[in-house]
Structure formats: C-alpha cells, structure tokens
Write a protein that holds these residues in place. Structure first.
Motif, PDB file in Angstrom:
ATOM      1  N   GLU A 113       0.807  -1.213   0.000  1.00  0.00           N
ATOM      2  CA  GLU A 113       0.000   0.000   0.000  1.00  0.00           C
ATOM      3  C   GLU A 113       0.845   1.269   0.000  1.00  0.00           C
ATOM      4  N   GLY A 114       2.014   1.233   0.643  1.00  0.00           N
ATOM      5  CA  GLY A 114       2.737   2.464   0.937  1.00  0.00           C
ATOM      6  C   GLY A 114       3.352   3.165  -0.249  1.00  0.00           C
ATOM      7  N   LEU A 115       3.739   2.409  -1.284  1.00  0.00           N
ATOM      8  CA  LEU A 115       4.437   3.037  -2.409  1.00  0.00           C
ATOM      9  C   LEU A 115       3.744   2.747  -3.741  1.00  0.00           C
ATOM     10  N   LYS A 116       2.444   2.890  -3.785  1.00  0.00           N
ATOM     11  CA  LYS A 116       1.721   2.711  -5.048  1.00  0.00           C
ATOM     12  C   LYS A 116       2.145   3.786  -6.048  1.00  0.00           C
ATOM     13  N   ASP A 117       2.208   3.390  -7.297  1.00  0.00           N
ATOM     14  CA  ASP A 117       2.584   4.352  -8.339  1.00  0.00           C
ATOM     15  C   ASP A 117       1.559   5.476  -8.431  1.00  0.00           C
ATOM     16  N   ASP A 118       2.065   6.669  -8.655  1.00  0.00           N
ATOM     17  CA  ASP A 118       1.185   7.800  -8.930  1.00  0.00           C
ATOM     18  C   ASP A 118       0.583   7.648 -10.326  1.00  0.00           C
ATOM     19  N   PRO A 119      -0.485   8.395 -10.635  1.00  0.00           N
ATOM     20  CA  PRO A 119      -1.027   8.342 -11.999  1.00  0.00           C
ATOM     21  C   PRO A 119       0.028   8.654 -13.054  1.00  0.00           C
ATOM     22  N   VAL A 120       0.954   9.547 -12.710  1.00  0.00           N
ATOM     23  CA  VAL A 120       2.086   9.774 -13.607  1.00  0.00           C
ATOM     24  C   VAL A 120       3.324   9.369 -12.853  1.00  0.00           C
ATOM     25  N   GLY A 121       4.289   8.799 -13.517  1.00  0.00           N
ATOM     26  CA  GLY A 121       5.478   8.328 -12.818  1.00  0.00           C
ATOM     27  C   GLY A 121       6.242   7.376 -13.685  1.00  0.00           C
ATOM     28  N   ALA A 122       6.666   6.264 -13.073  1.00  0.00           N
ATOM     29  CA  ALA A 122       7.531   5.332 -13.791  1.00  0.00           C
ATOM     30  C   ALA A 122       6.871   4.796 -15.051  1.00  0.00           C
ATOM     31  N   THR A 123       5.545   4.639 -15.012  1.00  0.00           N
ATOM     32  CA  THR A 123       4.869   4.063 -16.184  1.00  0.00           C
ATOM     33  C   THR A 123       4.882   5.019 -17.372  1.00  0.00           C
ATOM     34  N   ASP A 124       5.145   6.321 -17.118  1.00  0.00           N
ATOM     35  CA  ASP A 124       5.163   7.296 -18.198  1.00  0.00           C
ATOM     36  C   ASP A 124       6.551   7.502 -18.787  1.00  0.00           C
ATOM     37  N   ILE A 125       7.541   6.756 -18.269  1.00  0.00           N
ATOM     38  CA  ILE A 125       8.892   6.922 -18.803  1.00  0.00           C
ATOM     39  C   ILE A 125       9.019   6.142 -20.103  1.00  0.00           C
ATOM     40  N   VAL A 173      11.822   5.247 -22.731  1.00  0.00           N
ATOM     41  CA  VAL A 173      13.256   5.300 -22.969  1.00  0.00           C
ATOM     42  C   VAL A 173      13.520   5.859 -24.367  1.00  0.00           C
ATOM     43  N   GLY A 174      14.426   6.837 -24.483  1.00  0.00           N
ATOM     44  CA  GLY A 174      14.743   7.479 -25.762  1.00  0.00           C
ATOM     45  C   GLY A 174      13.985   8.761 -25.982  1.00  0.00           C
ATOM     46  N   ASN A 175      12.909   8.992 -25.199  1.00  0.00           N
ATOM     47  CA  ASN A 175      12.145  10.233 -25.292  1.00  0.00           C
ATOM     48  C   ASN A 175      12.628  11.157 -24.170  1.00  0.00           C
ATOM     49  N   ALA A 176      13.371  12.187 -24.522  1.00  0.00           N
ATOM     50  CA  ALA A 176      14.022  13.033 -23.527  1.00  0.00           C
ATOM     51  C   ALA A 176      13.027  13.669 -22.567  1.00  0.00           C
ATOM     52  N   THR A 177      11.926  14.194 -23.115  1.00  0.00           N
ATOM     53  CA  THR A 177      10.918  14.843 -22.265  1.00  0.00           C
ATOM     54  C   THR A 177      10.292  13.849 -21.309  1.00  0.00           C
ATOM     55  N   SER A 178       9.925  12.667 -21.838  1.00  0.00           N
ATOM     56  CA  SER A 178       9.312  11.632 -21.009  1.00  0.00           C
ATOM     57  C   SER A 178      10.256  11.187 -19.904  1.00  0.00           C
ATOM     58  N   MET A 179      11.514  10.973 -20.229  1.00  0.00           N
ATOM     59  CA  MET A 179      12.471  10.511 -19.228  1.00  0.00           C
ATOM     60  C   MET A 179      12.703  11.574 -18.163  1.00  0.00           C
ATOM     61  N   LYS A 180      12.816  12.820 -18.579  1.00  0.00           N
ATOM     62  CA  LYS A 180      13.026  13.900 -17.615  1.00  0.00           C
ATOM     63  C   LYS A 180      11.846  14.008 -16.651  1.00  0.00           C
ATOM     64  N   ASP A 181      10.628  14.103 -17.203  1.00  0.00           N
ATOM     65  CA  ASP A 181       9.445  14.251 -16.355  1.00  0.00           C
ATOM     66  C   ASP A 181       9.171  12.986 -15.540  1.00  0.00           C
ATOM     67  N   GLY A 182       9.353  11.835 -16.185  1.00  0.00           N
ATOM     68  CA  GLY A 182       9.067  10.575 -15.486  1.00  0.00           C
ATOM     69  C   GLY A 182       9.977  10.350 -14.302  1.00  0.00           C
ATOM     70  N   TYR A 183      11.281  10.548 -14.497  1.00  0.00           N
ATOM     71  CA  TYR A 183      12.214  10.343 -13.392  1.00  0.00           C
ATOM     72  C   TYR A 183      11.997  11.381 -12.285  1.00  0.00           C
ATOM     73  N   PHE A 184      11.623  12.599 -12.692  1.00  0.00           N
ATOM     74  CA  PHE A 184      11.312  13.613 -11.687  1.00  0.00           C
ATOM     75  C   PHE A 184      10.150  13.150 -10.807  1.00  0.00           C
ATOM     76  N   ASN A 185       9.128  12.543 -11.433  1.00  0.00           N
ATOM     77  CA  ASN A 185       7.981  12.055 -10.675  1.00  0.00           C
ATOM     78  C   ASN A 185       8.357  10.899  -9.752  1.00  0.00           C
ATOM     79  N   VAL A 186       9.232  10.016 -10.241  1.00  0.00           N
ATOM     80  CA  VAL A 186       9.677   8.896  -9.407  1.00  0.00           C
ATOM     81  C   VAL A 186      10.392   9.411  -8.166  1.00  0.00           C
ATOM     82  N   VAL A 187      11.342  10.326  -8.370  1.00  0.00           N
ATOM     83  CA  VAL A 187      12.101  10.876  -7.241  1.00  0.00           C
ATOM     84  C   VAL A 187      11.175  11.621  -6.288  1.00  0.00           C
ATOM     85  N   SER A 188      10.255  12.393  -6.838  1.00  0.00           N
ATOM     86  CA  SER A 188       9.321  13.148  -6.000  1.00  0.00           C
ATOM     87  C   SER A 188       8.486  12.209  -5.143  1.00  0.00           C
TER      88      SER A 188
END
Length: 846
Positions: A754-766, A768-783
């Motif tokens: 329960e404690g670390l469920k994925d947000d609606p946006v996050g790792a699933t939105d990364i 690979v090879g898409n610079a914008t997706s990787m930047k925003d996705g990893y930011f969401n993971v870290v956040s």
C-alpha cells in the motif's frame, strides 16, 4: 484488584483469567454466551441469563499485600462455539470477609475514575456491559491473530498495543472481525532499562506498600571477601547507581542498567505497573499527570518542577528526594558506597565537578524518560482493556531478565558464578512464572493451587513446584519467618529447577495451542540453548530441545502452522550476512573492556545471536519446519516490522517442498531514535534487505564438498563445515560444486503493497529514448520517493511503533496471508504456497 482482569488461555473446553489483589481472595469466574451481557439490577452484576459455566479458585500470596490468582472454568460439552462471542465476570471476596465484589461493584464497567482517582475505561466498552472474547475461527479465512513485542514504559513512540482497543470496540459483536488471540513475543517488560522515577515508586500504593515492610536480602560478593546479604532497596542500591553494581558483581553485560531491577518485588511491581494503572501510587500518577496534561508551552516548566522535586528539592521538608536519600544512606554504609569506590568518589562532594556532571546528566535523562512515561500512562487504560478482551499468550525474550541474557556460554559462566547474578536471574524467572507462564499453561500449575505453603508437599509437576517455592519465598518475607533457612529450604531448590547447578533446567517454558484447524507452537529460545564453546554465538535451541519443542508430525493435518520465536528466524539478509558481522568485528577489534573484551564486546554491542548466526542450529530448525510444508513465523525483538518469505527445496527437487513466511512486529513501544528517519529511506532499506532479488543458499550436511573454478577463500572455508551453507549470489560464472546440494533456499523481504503505489504519472510514463518523457518521469519517481520518505512511509521495513494483524483468504488449494502493521499502516500479502512463477530453484551462475 490492582491488576487485571487479564484474559489468558482460552480453548473450547476451558477459559482462564488472571488477576492480582492486595488481599487473599476467593475467586469465581462466570461465563455467558453473548456479546452484550448487560447489568439489570442490584449492587453485584445480575442478568436474566444464566451463565453457561462457572469455576472457582483462590489467590496465592506473593507479597505482604500482593495476592494473585488464575481461575479456570471448565466448559461443558460440546464446548465454546468459534462463531459466537462470550462474556465473563469475576466475583471475589476476601477470605476473612464474606462481602462480594465484582467488575460492576468495583466500577470497572464504566468510564471515569476508580479508587484513588485513577482513570478507568468500561471493560465491556459500554456502561454496565461485561468484557468479552471469542475463539479463533475454525477455518483460516475466519482467523484474526495479532502479535507484538518490545513494549518499554519509557520507550519512544506511541503504545501500539493500545491501537487494538479501537479495533475491538468497532467490532465487539463480530467474532470474524475482532482479535481472537494476541501473541506477545518477548520483552513484555524491560528489567534493565527502567526509568529512575519509576524505580522509586515500584512497591508504593496509597497508604500502604504492595510488598510490606520486610525487605528481601540478596547476596553480593564484597571486594576481597565472602558474599554477605544486603537488603535490596533503594538505599543500598539507589536509582541511577546500579550500572557498575550489576556489571561488576552480577556479571551482566547490559550498558543501560543504571536502574536495573534486582529483587522479586521489583520485578513483580514492574509487571503490575506495565499492565494496569490501578497498581500505580497516587503520588506517581499526580506527578506524571502534570506532564501528560501540560500544554506545549507549559511542558518545560512542568518537567523542571517534577524533576526538581524528585532529584534535589532544596526545601527542608524534602527529605525523600534522590540526593537526600543518597546522602542519608552514606553514613549507614549502604553497599553502593561501601564497596564501589568509583561510585563513592563520584558522589563524595556536592560541589565537585563529578557530582555536578552526574546531576546534569541525571536531569537530562529524566526529562526524556518522563515525557515517554506520560505517553505510556495516558494509553494504559486502553491497554488494560485490550488485555481483558483478547486471549493473550506470552513468551519471554531477554529483557524480562536482563539484556543479552544467555548470549554466550562465557556470559552464563560469569553470571552464574556470582551469587548476585544468580539471585537476580532467579527473581526474574520467579516473576516470569507468576505473571506470564502461569496463564500460558494453566494445567502445568494447577497442582499448586490447593496446597498449603507450610506443607511444601512436592508436586509431581515441576512448574507447580516452582510456583509453590515462589509463594513460600514471599510468605516467609511477608511474615518475617524462617528467613535463616530460606536459602536451603527454598532458593537452592528453585535454582536447581532453573538449571543453575550441575544439571540442566527441568523447567520447560515452550507450549502449544490450537488456533481453529491450525495450531501454534511457542518456542523457548532462551533456556534451551547450545554453545559450541565459551565465546561462539549460540544455537538458540539445542538439537535435543528442538526435537521436544517441535513435534516430528502434526496432528489433524493443519493447513499451516504458526511458530512463535521471540528472535526472528528470517532476518534482514544483508544485515545479518554483512552489516552486523562487519560492525561486530569492528567493535571486537577496538574492544578494550576487561569485562567484555574482543569478540565478546562486539557480540554484545550488536546482539550477535540471531538464528542465522549459528548455521547448524538455523539449518536444523529450517529442516524441521520444512516438514510442516506451510509455516507462519511470529517474532519480535528487533524493533522493526516486516514480512519475509523463504522457499525451500530438498535435494534435486525442481519445486519447493515448503514455504516459510516470517512476520516480524516490533516494537510495540520502543522506536529506534534518533536515526529512525534515515532508516526509512528506500536506499537504506534496499541495502539492508536484498542481494538483487533476495538471498539464496546451497546447503550440505556431513558431506565432503569440492568446488571448481574461481571460488573465494571464504566460500571454500564454508564448504569444509559439517553443516555447510553458502550464498549463491556473488559467485563467478562457471564455478562448480560437487556433490549436488542436500537443500537450497531463497529468502526475500517483501514490499508494503500500500505504501508506495505508483502515482497516476510516474515510472509508467517513462519512455526510454524520449528526452521529455524521461526527464518528467524520473522527476515524478524521485518526488514520489521523497514524499514517502518525509511522511515516514517505508518500502519494506517499519521502524515506528507497530502491532501486527494477520488474516487469511483462500488461494486455490492453499491460502494467502495478509499481514497489516497497524502503527505503520503497512500491508503485506503473500501466498502460503509458492506460486508457479516463483518455483524455479536457485542455481549457480553459468
């Protein structure tokens, strides 16, 4: 009644309730069918319903003003129904006074105040309603089992045991939702870590003392002389001055023992006050209440007020504060000053730097202790009500006696060779029998109930004998009679039963019970150990004792079996495999203490006594558990909560032969601070819990094992052992071993679902090879992980106060277990049969 009622062993055919009084009482326990049995009229509890069963007993004396009883009701056939809730009342009267009292008359069935202005919550959760209980559900999907350990009065954090109170209140009428059995898996009290303020009030009640005027005497070796007896009181052994005494004269290793319990009455008083506020003195309550009721702005001033009054109140009338107590005791040659030169020097001059440093440190310690004591006191009525409404089963770990009890053979030798050490351990075990084990196994003690202490007729059961000797010990002090022959008549016989002489103990503290179609086996991991040598880590249960504690076959073909081990069988893999041994080695290399040099110091500093540290003992236990196929381990001790799973393969089998699930719930009240926040980080938890996807090992028994290829020196050494077990992870590809392993296993620490469920946006939105997706996705993971860290949510391990709640759901032809840590709000789920996708056995890398 100053403590209780505490609901203890409950079976279909028997119900046992424990209670403590300040006088000798006759007891009658009555059982009703129903969950809302309400008072109708009269001064005693009456109702239109007839009880389904009654049982009688009487209390036994354990102090001048301390009488304790365990009354058991035999239930007529067909016995209690696990689909129903039952209620109970206890009627009691003093032996010399026919006037009856019960829960109603003593105002235990209403919120408010009892005698001495002590807070009280209605035991039945509604006014004039009796406390209640239910049996474990007959099938696993109807089980609700709870467990916890390590509840320290001045431990940091909330008292998680109190969390069960609201669970019972909300589901009081539903046997499928309320707790059905509570397992307290060790450290029910802390005998070595005792608040100094608490130590001064252990035996006090309003207008009298629980234990009376006659003070127990204990033997202690004087420097260069024999072992005279000294009265075990706060004059000879003042608060904050016991550390060197127990280390030097008892041989103990605890480094938090400034207020260590010594006498039987101190141990008994601690149990009473840990379980019920009615055993607290009015003065103690009023002082702690000042702190509990203070606003944040008032807290500092109130703490100073209470501490000054306790330590060094300068007013002429304050002759009972700590400083005056110690000064007054010095001319009488109190032992702490006459025999301990370091303590004498520290306290010789009130204007000395040593004294001022002691005073400052003592007040600093008290400030922290008192705040946590106030939190403990506020929740104590809820805890008492939980114990009155849930069948409760207990087993000791080390703190019921002293920290690191029996950690090595050398420790045993140095303690048992000292009269003071033997006295303290015996007193602790006397209290353990009376306050914990009596309720676990009432049948073992029943022969003691009708006997008269003066007769001392030998019982055919060793535990009944031990209870009689404990009662005789208390009787002689209470009546100041035959004290000159106490050691030969009573104490030496108890020490023989405890195995303090040339023969091993004849007392066995393990036990078992039914939990519906399942069953529980509760292990004694303290008094049945095996030591290879003086300094090696122990096998927590010897080979012979393991055979007697765990049956070779289980009756009734249970779907799974609960095993209660105070120390976790499956710990954190990296912590036990790398971190703890490395830290122990560092301490050992630096160790310069005369008492605990080298490896001894390292072992003690890092509690080097986990099951896994003794490979023969660990693998022997796992092999026995493998025969049960599905095992649920309940443990505490380690001050964290988690869920770990082991799959076990025998020989060359391609599918696992068993699955063992370790549930650890600790501490009820004793959080690790000040470093708890960093321990909650995902990175630290990953380091502690996993080699990649877990830890796997090969094992051989009595085999000559050869290895080929690039194999480390450490692994080659491991292969030479009689019981050889080596990690599979980390091997160089292409290495080989021969013959094939006798067994292999894999351990994983599970994530909280329960404690670390994925947000609606996050790792699933990364992408690979898409610079914008990787930047925003990893930011969401870290956040997301940073947010969880700041909120104290842990991915695998709960470091804050917790109590575990266990339920089951059907899972094909097996069961799925759900483990909730209520204090941490963490949930784990694990099938009790290895899923097909996880059945591939561990292999060496190719």
């Amino acid at each position: 009644m100053i403590c209780g009622p505490i609901l203890r062993r409950v079976e279909k055919s028997k119900v046992s309730v424990w209670a403590a009084f300040m006088a000798n009482n006759h007891l009658t326990l009555k059982i009703w069918e129903g969950d809302n049995i309400e008072h109708s009229s009269g001064t005693l509890f009456t109702t239109g319903n007839t009880p389904i069963a009654e049982g009688e007993s009487h209390t036994l004396q354990f102090g001048t003003n301390l009488w304790i009883g365990l009354v058991t009701v035999d239930i007529p056939s067909p016995g209690l129904d696990p689909t129903k809730v039952y209620s109970y009342n206890m009627v009691y009267h003093e032996i010399d006074d026919p006037q009856d009292f019960d829960f109603l008359k003593d105002k235990f069935l209403e919120d408010g105040k009892t005698v001495g202005d002590r807070p009280q919550l209605a035991l039945g959760y509604k006014k004039n309603v009796l406390p209640s209980f239910c049996l474990p559900g007959e099938t696993p999907d109807k089980l609700n089992i709870v467990h916890g350990s390590c509840r320290k009065m001045h431990g940091h954090g909330q008292d998680a045991l109190a969390l069960l109170d609201s669970k019972i209140k909300d589901n009081r009428q539903d046997p499928l939702k309320r707790p059905q059995a509570l397992f307290l898996t060790g450290d029910q009290i802390y005998a070595d870590e005792v608040p100094g303020f608490f130590l001064r009030s252990l035996g006090a009640m309003d207008g009298s003392s629980i234990f009376g005027p006659n003070i127990e005497k204990m033997k202690i070796n004087a420097e260069g002389g024999a072992a005279p007896e000294h009265e075990a009181d706060v004059v000879n052994y003042p608060p904050f001055f016991r550390q060197r005494l127990v280390n030097k004269f008892a041989g103990f290793s605890s480094q938090a023992a400034a207020n260590h319990l010594l006498s039987f009455e101190e141990y008994a008083g601690t149990y009473l006050k840990y379980w019920n506020i009615r055993s607290w003195s009015g003065d103690m309550i009023s002082e702690i209440k000042k702190i509990a009721d203070a606003s944040p702005e008032q807290l500092s001033a109130k703490l100073d007020e209470v501490i000054t009054k306790f330590v060094d109140d300068p007013s002429p009338a304050a002759d009972t504060n700590l400083v005056n107590l110690i000064k007054a005791s010095r001319p009488t040659d109190a032992f702490v000053f006459s025999e301990d030169s370091i303590t004498r020097a520290q306290f010789s001059d009130s204007n000395s730097d040593k004294f001022k440093a002691w005073l400052k440190e003592t007040k600093f310690t008290l400030k922290h202790e008192l705040k946590d004591m106030a939190a403990f006191m506020k929740k104590l009525p809820e805890v008492s009500r939980v114990l009155a409404n849930v069948p409760t089963y207990m087993i000791m770990d080390d703190h019921e006696v002293t920290d690191d009890w029996a950690i090595t053979k050398r420790w045993n030798n140095q303690v048992l060779s000292k009269p003071f050490g033997r006295d303290i351990i015996r007193n602790a075990m006397m209290a353990y029998a009376v306050f914990q084990d009596w309720g676990n196994s009432p049948e073992d003690y029943k022969e003691a109930i009708p006997m008269i202490f003066d007769d001392m007729t030998p019982s055919t059961h060793k535990k009944a004998q031990f209870l009689l000797y404990t009662g005789e010990y208390a009787f002689r002090y209470a009546n100041n009679t035959k004290l000159n022959t106490l050691r030969t008549d009573v104490l030496e016989k108890m020490e023989n039963l405890l195995g303090m002489g040339s023969q091993p103990t004849s007392l066995h503290w393990n036990y078992g019970l039914k939990l519906g179609t399942s069953q529980a086996i509760v292990l004694d991991t303290r008094t049945q150990r095996h030591y290879e040598s003086l300094n090696t880590v122990p096998e927590l249960i010897s080979e012979t004792s393991l055979s007697s504690q765990t049956p070779s076959t289980l009756t009734d073909n249970p779907p799974f079996v609960f095993i209660v081990s105070p120390c976790p069988v499956l710990g954190l893999p990296n912590f036990e495999e790398l971190v703890q041994p490395a830290a122990t080695a560092v301490i050992a290399l630096k160790g310069k203490s005369d008492a605990n040099p080298g490896i001894i110091g390292g072992n003690l500093n890092f509690d080097f006594e986990a099951w896994g540290f003794s490979i023969p003992g660990f693998e022997r236990l796992i092999a026995r558990l493998d025969s049960y196929k599905s095992v649920v381990l309940l443990s505490g001790d380690v001050h964290y909560g988690c869920t770990t799973v082991m799959d076990y393969w025998k020989g060359n089998a391609t599918a696992p032969s068993s699955r063992i699930v370790q549930l650890t719930s600790s501490a009820l009240k004793n959080e690790w601070l000040p470093n708890v926040l960093i321990l909650k980080s995902a990175v630290v938890q990953k380091i502690l819990t996993a080699f990649g996807d877990g830890l796997s090992k090969f094992g051989w028994k009595d085999k000559l094992v050869s290895a080929g290829g690039d194999v480390t020196a450490r692994n080659r050494q491991r292969l030479r052992q009689t019981t050889a077990a080596i990690p599979i992870e980390g091997w160089t590809p292409g290495a080989t071993v021969s013959p094939a392993p006798d067994w292999r296993w894999k351990v994983r620490v599970l994530k909280d679902k329960e404690g670390l469920k994925d947000d609606p946006v996050g790792a699933t939105d990364i992408v690979v090879g898409n610079a914008t997706s990787m930047k925003d996705g990893y930011f969401n993971v870290v956040s997301r992980h940073q947010k969880a860290y700041m909120e104290g949510k842990s991915p695998r391990i709960a470091w804050n106060s917790n109590v575990g709640w266990i339920t089951f759901t059907a899972d094909g032809d097996s069961w799925k277990l759900k483990h909730e840590l209520l204090g941490a709000k963490m949930v784990y789920e694990v099938p009790l049969k290895t899923p097909v996708g996880e059945q591939a056995r561990p292999e060496l890398p190719t």
